[in-house]
Design a protein around this motif. Structure first.
Motif, PDB file in Angstrom:
ATOM      1  N   UNK A  85       0.917  -1.093  -0.066  1.00 39.11           N
ATOM      2  CA  UNK A  85      -0.151   0.088   0.178  1.00 39.11           C
ATOM      3  C   UNK A  85       0.824   1.161  -0.037  1.00 39.11           C
ATOM      4  N   UNK A  86       0.497   2.279  -0.553  1.00 35.89           N
ATOM      5  CA  UNK A  86       1.263   3.705  -0.481  1.00 35.89           C
ATOM      6  C   UNK A  86       1.391   3.975   0.914  1.00 35.89           C
ATOM      7  N   UNK A  87       2.992   4.319   0.924  1.00 34.36           N
ATOM      8  CA  UNK A  87       3.445   4.800   2.359  1.00 34.36           C
ATOM      9  C   UNK A  87       2.575   5.761   2.991  1.00 34.36           C
ATOM     10  N   UNK A  88       2.031   6.777   2.207  1.00 32.68           N
ATOM     11  CA  UNK A  88       1.507   7.868   2.877  1.00 32.68           C
ATOM     12  C   UNK A  88      -0.143   7.966   2.571  1.00 32.68           C
ATOM     13  N   UNK A  89      -0.590   6.717   1.919  1.00 32.22           N
ATOM     14  CA  UNK A  89      -1.883   6.660   1.682  1.00 32.22           C
ATOM     15  C   UNK A  89      -2.135   7.280   0.555  1.00 32.22           C
ATOM     16  N   UNK A  90      -1.222   8.106  -0.111  1.00 34.01           N
ATOM     17  CA  UNK A  90      -1.621   9.107  -1.224  1.00 34.01           C
ATOM     18  C   UNK A  90      -1.477   8.282  -2.698  1.00 34.01           C
ATOM     19  N   UNK A  91      -1.326   9.290  -3.618  1.00 41.70           N
ATOM     20  CA  UNK A  91      -1.227   8.702  -4.951  1.00 41.70           C
ATOM     21  C   UNK A  91       0.323   9.506  -5.359  1.00 41.70           C
ATOM     22  N   UNK A  92       0.806   9.012  -6.537  1.00 46.68           N
ATOM     23  CA  UNK A  92       1.892   9.287  -7.002  1.00 46.68           C
ATOM     24  C   UNK A  92       3.066   8.154  -7.613  1.00 46.68           C
ATOM     25  N   UNK A  93       3.854   8.426  -8.106  1.00 49.37           N
ATOM     26  CA  UNK A  93       4.853   7.625  -8.415  1.00 49.37           C
ATOM     27  C   UNK A  93       6.177   7.422  -7.588  1.00 49.37           C
ATOM     28  N   UNK A  94       6.438   6.043  -7.420  1.00 50.68           N
ATOM     29  CA  UNK A  94       7.650   5.632  -6.466  1.00 50.68           C
ATOM     30  C   UNK A  94       8.774   4.917  -7.336  1.00 50.68           C
ATOM     31  N   UNK A  95       9.733   5.055  -7.252  1.00 46.01           N
ATOM     32  CA  UNK A  95      11.030   4.273  -7.906  1.00 46.01           C
ATOM     33  C   UNK A  95      10.788   2.905  -7.436  1.00 46.01           C
ATOM     34  N   UNK A  96      11.103   1.741  -8.553  1.00 45.80           N
ATOM     35  CA  UNK A  96      11.053   0.353  -8.059  1.00 45.80           C
ATOM     36  C   UNK A  96      12.589  -0.171  -8.026  1.00 45.80           C
ATOM     37  N   UNK A 113      12.977  10.525 -15.676  1.00 49.41           N
ATOM     38  CA  UNK A 113      13.438  10.042 -16.581  1.00 49.41           C
ATOM     39  C   UNK A 113      13.242   8.557 -17.120  1.00 49.41           C
ATOM     40  N   UNK A 114      12.866   7.702 -16.154  1.00 50.21           N
ATOM     41  CA  UNK A 114      12.706   6.439 -16.424  1.00 50.21           C
ATOM     42  C   UNK A 114      11.063   5.830 -15.837  1.00 50.21           C
ATOM     43  N   UNK A 115      10.173   6.426 -16.335  1.00 50.80           N
ATOM     44  CA  UNK A 115       8.755   6.091 -15.721  1.00 50.80           C
ATOM     45  C   UNK A 115       8.679   4.545 -16.059  1.00 50.80           C
ATOM     46  N   UNK A 116       9.210   3.964 -16.666  1.00 50.72           N
ATOM     47  CA  UNK A 116       8.812   2.472 -16.991  1.00 50.72           C
ATOM     48  C   UNK A 116       9.599   1.431 -15.873  1.00 50.72           C
ATOM     49  N   UNK A 117      10.327   2.200 -14.769  1.00 56.47           N
ATOM     50  CA  UNK A 117      10.900   1.646 -13.694  1.00 56.47           C
ATOM     51  C   UNK A 117      10.251   2.025 -12.454  1.00 56.47           C
ATOM     52  N   UNK A 118       9.239   2.895 -12.662  1.00 55.94           N
ATOM     53  CA  UNK A 118       8.423   3.481 -11.518  1.00 55.94           C
ATOM     54  C   UNK A 118       7.053   2.901 -11.390  1.00 55.94           C
ATOM     55  N   UNK A 119       6.424   2.874 -10.216  1.00 57.78           N
ATOM     56  CA  UNK A 119       5.232   2.347  -9.977  1.00 57.78           C
ATOM     57  C   UNK A 119       4.186   3.537  -9.684  1.00 57.78           C
ATOM     58  N   UNK A 120       3.262   3.621 -10.342  1.00 57.54           N
ATOM     59  CA  UNK A 120       2.181   5.068 -10.069  1.00 57.54           C
ATOM     60  C   UNK A 120       1.005   4.434  -9.221  1.00 57.54           C
ATOM     61  N   UNK A 121       0.848   5.307  -7.976  1.00 55.89           N
ATOM     62  CA  UNK A 121      -0.105   4.617  -7.119  1.00 55.89           C
ATOM     63  C   UNK A 121      -1.319   5.653  -7.554  1.00 55.89           C
TER      64      UNK A 121
END
Length: 129
Positions: A85-96, A113-121
């Motif tokens: 689950x999102x750490x802050x309960x919110x939305x947005x991208x995090x690096x993986x 720069x590398x959105x294909x390596x990030x997860x969007x909540x």
């Protein structure tokens, strides 16, 4: 790509080495290429398939979503991690990032720069009539 395993020997005084049956193998660094899907619910639980280079044989791997770590698993021969689950309960991208040994993670990408390596909540999908 693999170097031959090396026998580990131990010397407490720097001179007298003891024989062991332990081997050490140097592995090339793993580089995350992409994750699919890269969007999911901020409540977590989205199975993410990871594609990476130098995917060495492993028995334990982990994924990091921003700062949150989760255990991975194999499914139909693919590396999979379920999004937390999102750490802050919110939305947005995090690096993986990916660690094939459970601790040495691939570099965290810059999501701009590398959105294909990030997860969007995103908020969970709700259907209404």
């Amino acid at each position: 790509n693999f170097k031959a395993p090396l026998l580990v020997q131990l010397a407490l005084n720097g001179l007298d080495f003891m024989s062991t049956t332990t081997y050490f193998r140097f592995l090339e660094n793993t580089t995350l290429i992409k994750i699919v899907p890269n969007v999911g619910s901020n409540t977590g639980g989205t199975p993410i398939v990871l594609t990476a280079s130098n995917m060495n044989a492993t028995t334990q791997f982990r994924c990091k979503f921003g700062v949150q770590e989760v255990e991975g698993y194999m499914n139909a021969g693919k590396l999979v991690c379920d999004s937390p689950s999102a750490s802050n309960g919110g939305n947005g991208s995090v690096p993986v990032a990916l660690a094939l040994d459970g601790q040495s993670y691939s570099p965290s990408p810059d999501c701009a720069l590398e959105p294909q390596k990030c997860f969007m909540y995103r908020p969970p999908f709700t259907a209404s009539r």
